[in-house]
Design a protein around this motif. Structure first.
Motif, PDB file in Angstrom:
ATOM      1  N   HIS A 173       9.113  -8.418   0.961  1.00 55.78           N
ATOM      2  CA  HIS A 173       8.258  -8.166  -0.200  1.00 55.78           C
ATOM      3  C   HIS A 173       8.991  -7.288  -1.193  1.00 55.78           C
ATOM      4  CE1 HIS A 173       4.051  -8.837   1.819  1.00 55.78           C
ATOM      5  NE2 HIS A 173       4.624  -9.957   1.454  1.00 55.78           N
TER       6      HIS A 173
ATOM      7  N   MET B 285       2.426  -5.887  -4.869  1.00 58.65           N
ATOM      8  CA  MET B 285       3.374  -6.404  -3.908  1.00 58.65           C
ATOM      9  C   MET B 285       3.434  -7.917  -4.014  1.00 58.65           C
ATOM     10  SD  MET B 285       3.390  -4.881  -0.151  1.00 58.65           S
ATOM     11  CE  MET B 285       2.034  -5.809   0.555  1.00 58.65           C
TER      12      MET B 285
ATOM     13  N   HIS C 151      10.842  -4.254   0.828  1.00 55.34           N
ATOM     14  CA  HIS C 151      10.602  -3.943   2.237  1.00 55.34           C
ATOM     15  C   HIS C 151      10.338  -5.227   2.998  1.00 55.34           C
ATOM     16  CE1 HIS C 151       6.697  -4.027   0.204  1.00 55.34           C
ATOM     17  NE2 HIS C 151       6.205  -4.479   1.345  1.00 55.34           N
TER      18      HIS C 151
ATOM     19  N   MET D  76       7.771  -7.053   5.581  1.00 57.14           N
ATOM     20  CA  MET D  76       6.389  -6.929   6.017  1.00 57.14           C
ATOM     21  C   MET D  76       6.219  -7.736   7.300  1.00 57.14           C
ATOM     22  SD  MET D  76       4.176  -5.498   3.688  1.00 57.14           S
ATOM     23  CE  MET D  76       3.094  -4.413   4.559  1.00 57.14           C
TER      24      MET D  76
HETATM   25 CU    CU Z   1       4.553  -5.777   1.738  1.00 59.70          CU
END
Ligand code: CU
Length: 159
Positions: free
Chosen positions: A85, A96, A118, A120
């Motif tokens: 993401h 996001m 990041h 997820m």
């Molecule tokens: Cu995320």
């Protein structure tokens, strides 16, 4: 000749033989050995405050390989699925969204961190508990993959 010297002489003979192709060559290392030039450190998973909600995985990636790559997929052990993401502006709001593939070239350093790119992890198993560890795997264009250990932290812990 003492025993040590004798052993060394034997070893030398064995090495010389294999160098001549008398013994079969070792098969090439499997792809699971990693992505040449990629180093991943400081990996940690921060669990959601509500069990079963997506957890975020952060890490530092350094790439020093000669081949240009694109990072686009990942897997997390103990999660049904995982996706990269990023944050972007959509509908006048910062939110996001799915990350576009990240190009990697020699010398690149990328931080996957809170509020930015990041990984997820979805449908996280209840077996993943703070203080434990799991594993994540990043996959680049062409299918090469690198697996690394990930420390598990509680929602309120330092990220
Ligand atoms: Cu995320």
């Amino acid at each position: 000749m003492n025993a040590k010297l004798f052993a060394a002489a034997l070893l030398g003979a064995t090495c010389a033989l294999s160098a001549c192709g008398e013994s079969p060559e070792q098969p090439a290392a499997p792809a699971a050995a990693g992505i040449p030039g990629m180093k991943i450190s400081n990996a940690r998973m921060v669990l959601a405050p509500v069990a079963g909600n997506p957890a975020a995985v952060y890490f530092d990636l350094a790439y020093d390989g000669d081949q240009a790559l694109a990072l686009n997929r990942a897997e997390v052990k103990g999660a049904k699925s995982a996706m990269f993401h990023d944050y972007g502006d959509y509908n006048f709001q910062r939110q996001m969204m799915e990350m576009l593939p990240v190009p990697l070239k020699k010398g690149d350093k990328i931080e996957f961190k809170p509020g930015a790119r990041h990984l997820m992890a979805m449908d996280v198993s209840p077996d993943l508990k703070p203080g434990g560890t799991t594993e994540a795997t990043v996959i680049v264009s062409g299918g090469a993959r690198q697996t690394f250990p990930v420390e598990i932290r509680a929602a309120g812990d330092e990220r």
